[in-house]
Design a protein around this motif. Structure first.
Motif, PDB file in Angstrom:
ATOM      1  N   HIS A 167       3.791  -6.427  -8.741  1.00 45.83           N
ATOM      2  CA  HIS A 167       4.207  -5.041  -8.930  1.00 45.83           C
ATOM      3  C   HIS A 167       2.989  -4.118  -9.031  1.00 45.83           C
ATOM      4  O   HIS A 167       2.098  -4.322  -9.850  1.00 45.83           O
ATOM      5  CB  HIS A 167       5.065  -4.893 -10.194  1.00 45.83           C
ATOM      6  CG  HIS A 167       6.304  -5.722 -10.167  1.00 45.83           C
ATOM      7  ND1 HIS A 167       7.474  -5.311  -9.568  1.00 45.83           N
ATOM      8  CD2 HIS A 167       6.560  -6.976 -10.634  1.00 45.83           C
ATOM      9  CE1 HIS A 167       8.391  -6.249  -9.686  1.00 45.83           C
ATOM     10  NE2 HIS A 167       7.860  -7.270 -10.328  1.00 45.83           N
ATOM     11  N   LEU A 168       2.949  -3.103  -8.158  1.00 44.80           N
ATOM     12  CA  LEU A 168       1.926  -2.050  -8.205  1.00 44.80           C
ATOM     13  C   LEU A 168       0.508  -2.597  -8.007  1.00 44.80           C
ATOM     14  O   LEU A 168      -0.440  -2.149  -8.649  1.00 44.80           O
ATOM     15  CB  LEU A 168       2.021  -1.274  -9.526  1.00 44.80           C
ATOM     16  CG  LEU A 168       3.365  -0.606  -9.806  1.00 44.80           C
ATOM     17  CD1 LEU A 168       3.381   0.011 -11.203  1.00 44.80           C
ATOM     18  CD2 LEU A 168       3.682   0.457  -8.761  1.00 44.80           C
ATOM     19  N   ALA A 169       0.355  -3.540  -7.095  1.00 40.49           N
ATOM     20  CA  ALA A 169      -0.985  -4.034  -6.753  1.00 40.49           C
ATOM     21  C   ALA A 169      -1.716  -2.983  -5.926  1.00 40.49           C
ATOM     22  O   ALA A 169      -1.119  -2.309  -5.087  1.00 40.49           O
ATOM     23  CB  ALA A 169      -0.891  -5.342  -5.983  1.00 40.49           C
ATOM     24  N   CYS A 170      -3.024  -2.869  -6.140  1.00 38.92           N
ATOM     25  CA  CYS A 170      -3.773  -1.774  -5.521  1.00 38.92           C
ATOM     26  C   CYS A 170      -3.995  -1.959  -4.024  1.00 38.92           C
ATOM     27  O   CYS A 170      -4.405  -1.019  -3.339  1.00 38.92           O
ATOM     28  CB  CYS A 170      -5.115  -1.570  -6.231  1.00 38.92           C
ATOM     29  SG  CYS A 170      -6.269  -2.946  -6.049  1.00 38.92           S
ATOM     30  N   ASN A 171      -3.742  -3.159  -3.503  1.00 36.39           N
ATOM     31  CA  ASN A 171      -3.935  -3.381  -2.067  1.00 36.39           C
ATOM     32  C   ASN A 171      -2.627  -3.313  -1.289  1.00 36.39           C
ATOM     33  O   ASN A 171      -2.558  -3.745  -0.140  1.00 36.39           O
ATOM     34  CB  ASN A 171      -4.626  -4.729  -1.815  1.00 36.39           C
ATOM     35  CG  ASN A 171      -3.829  -5.902  -2.360  1.00 36.39           C
ATOM     36  OD1 ASN A 171      -2.864  -5.724  -3.089  1.00 36.39           O
ATOM     37  ND2 ASN A 171      -4.244  -7.105  -2.007  1.00 36.39           N
ATOM     38  N   THR A 172      -1.567  -2.790  -1.921  1.00 39.43           N
ATOM     39  CA  THR A 172      -0.279  -2.638  -1.246  1.00 39.43           C
ATOM     40  C   THR A 172       0.179  -1.187  -1.349  1.00 39.43           C
ATOM     41  O   THR A 172      -0.161  -0.473  -2.298  1.00 39.43           O
ATOM     42  CB  THR A 172       0.787  -3.552  -1.874  1.00 39.43           C
ATOM     43  OG1 THR A 172       0.962  -3.205  -3.262  1.00 39.43           O
ATOM     44  CG2 THR A 172       0.376  -5.013  -1.773  1.00 39.43           C
ATOM     45  N   ALA A 173       0.956  -0.754  -0.364  1.00 35.07           N
ATOM     46  CA  ALA A 173       1.495   0.613  -0.383  1.00 35.07           C
ATOM     47  C   ALA A 173       2.540   0.731  -1.497  1.00 35.07           C
ATOM     48  O   ALA A 173       3.272  -0.226  -1.761  1.00 35.07           O
ATOM     49  CB  ALA A 173       2.118   0.942   0.971  1.00 35.07           C
ATOM     50  N   PRO A 174       2.633   1.897  -2.160  1.00 36.93           N
ATOM     51  CA  PRO A 174       1.834   3.104  -1.953  1.00 36.93           C
ATOM     52  C   PRO A 174       0.542   3.141  -2.793  1.00 36.93           C
ATOM     53  O   PRO A 174      -0.167   4.132  -2.783  1.00 36.93           O
ATOM     54  CB  PRO A 174       2.788   4.210  -2.412  1.00 36.93           C
ATOM     55  CG  PRO A 174       3.532   3.569  -3.557  1.00 36.93           C
ATOM     56  CD  PRO A 174       3.697   2.104  -3.169  1.00 36.93           C
ATOM     57  N   CYS A 175       0.277   2.053  -3.530  1.00 36.46           N
ATOM     58  CA  CYS A 175      -0.863   2.069  -4.452  1.00 36.46           C
ATOM     59  C   CYS A 175      -2.202   2.147  -3.728  1.00 36.46           C
ATOM     60  O   CYS A 175      -3.166   2.702  -4.257  1.00 36.46           O
ATOM     61  CB  CYS A 175      -0.829   0.839  -5.358  1.00 36.46           C
ATOM     62  SG  CYS A 175       0.590   0.810  -6.464  1.00 36.46           S
ATOM     63  N   SER A 176      -2.279   1.610  -2.516  1.00 36.11           N
ATOM     64  CA  SER A 176      -3.536   1.670  -1.779  1.00 36.11           C
ATOM     65  C   SER A 176      -3.928   3.117  -1.487  1.00 36.11           C
ATOM     66  O   SER A 176      -5.116   3.470  -1.525  1.00 36.11           O
ATOM     67  CB  SER A 176      -3.441   0.874  -0.482  1.00 36.11           C
ATOM     68  OG  SER A 176      -2.307   1.268   0.279  1.00 36.11           O
ATOM     69  N   SER A 177      -2.942   3.958  -1.231  1.00 37.08           N
ATOM     70  CA  SER A 177      -3.238   5.380  -1.009  1.00 37.08           C
ATOM     71  C   SER A 177      -3.695   6.052  -2.304  1.00 37.08           C
ATOM     72  O   SER A 177      -4.607   6.888  -2.298  1.00 37.08           O
ATOM     73  CB  SER A 177      -2.001   6.102  -0.466  1.00 37.08           C
ATOM     74  OG  SER A 177      -1.637   5.587   0.793  1.00 37.08           O
TER      75      SER A 177
END
Length: 302
Positions: A167-177
């Motif tokens: 959940h909410l990993a920085c390398n997945t959307a939308p967190c990467s943006s």
């Protein structure tokens, strides 16, 4: 060996009742056995002798990792190639040290026994003037022990609430943006971690870590602490409930193409789950889960 390997008695007592939610820097307690267990000469010796398990070695620079063929020969770690890439500014990441360094295994197991949180250890050797990983945030608590040299840290306040597991990993959307936008702003905190210091870094705090301004190689060890949450309890309860016979019966294929018919299966599964949970003995389940928390073997590296 436990959290007291890393922190003084008062800090440990505070942690056990109020788990940290903000970054903090501590000094390694006097008399800690950690410097004798893992140090820069030992980690370098693993690389210079080629005795580190190749599956747990990663070479990375500016966030990009080399293919293992670049630093192995006939499937084994090649010390000469490792030296070459280190000379070109590549950080060496030694993953899951607790799986192949017995004393570190003992430390991590003691932390799990004390806290109920799974724990593993990963080492980083970064050449002076270089950077390995790019800016990111983690899904687990980190205790970062600076072994030798200094490492520069830039830290940003969390921009997502309670990142955890997938959940909410920085390398997945939308967190990467969100992370890309964050990198255009000034960090909320900036410092150099000194040898003998331990940084407590809760999950979700974005950080950019480097040795670009350093004159000597930087060596640190990260204890990754996999906290238990309500998500973990929910997983365990669901796994126990769905072990019953009713959940193993096949659903006719035609019902999977008929929303109305399939909705009846969903409703029945929900009722079965609620019935099981309503009849479960919470005290017996609590005892089982506490034992599992202290003993189960977690996936090593995430």
């Amino acid at each position: 060996m436990s959290l007291r390997t890393l922190f003084d008695d008062k800090t440990v007592a505070d942690m056990m009742t109020s788990w940290p939610t903000q970054p903090a820097i501590h000094d390694l307690p006097a008399g800690s056995c950690l410097p004798g267990i893992v140090n820069a000469p030992l980690l370098n010796a693993y690389l210079e002798s080629g005795t580190a398990p190749v599956d747990n070695i990663i070479l990375i620079k500016g966030g990009a990792a080399l293919h293992p063929r670049a630093y192995t020969t006939a499937g084994d770690l090649d010390p000469g190639k490792i030296t070459k890439w280190r000379g070109r500014g590549y950080t060496v990441q030694l993953r899951n040290l607790n799986r192949w360094q017995p004393a570190l295994h003992t430390v991590c197991a003691a932390i799990q026994q004390q806290t109920g949180y799974g724990c593993y250890a990963t080492g980083f050797i970064t050449p002076a003037g270089a950077q390995g990983l790019g800016c990111h945030w983690d899904q687990n608590m980190g205790f970062i022990y600076q072994i030798a040299g200094r490492k520069s840290w830039q830290i940003w306040e969390p921009v997502v609430d309670q990142p955890h597991r997938d959940h909410l990993a920085c390398n997945t959307a939308p967190c990467s943006s969100l992370l890309n936008r964050l990198k255009t702003t000034l960090p909320d905190e900036e410092f150099d971690l000194q040898p003998g210091q331990v940084l407590v870094l809760p999950r979700g705090y974005a950080h950019n870590v480097h040795a670009r301004a350093q004159q000597h190689d930087s060596v640190h060890l990260t204890f990754v602490v996999r906290e238990r949450t309500g998500f973990w309890i929910g997983e365990k309860l669901t796994a126990a409930a769905t072990a019953s016979t009713e959940f193993r019966r096949a659903i006719p294929p035609a019902h999977l193409a008929d929303r109305g018919a399939f909705a009846e299966h969903v409703d029945q599964a929900r009722k079965n789950l609620i019935d099981w949970l309503a009849q479960a003995d919470e005290q017996a389940l609590a005892a089982h889960l506490i034992d599992a928390a202290r003993t189960e073997r977690d996936v090593d590296y995430l």
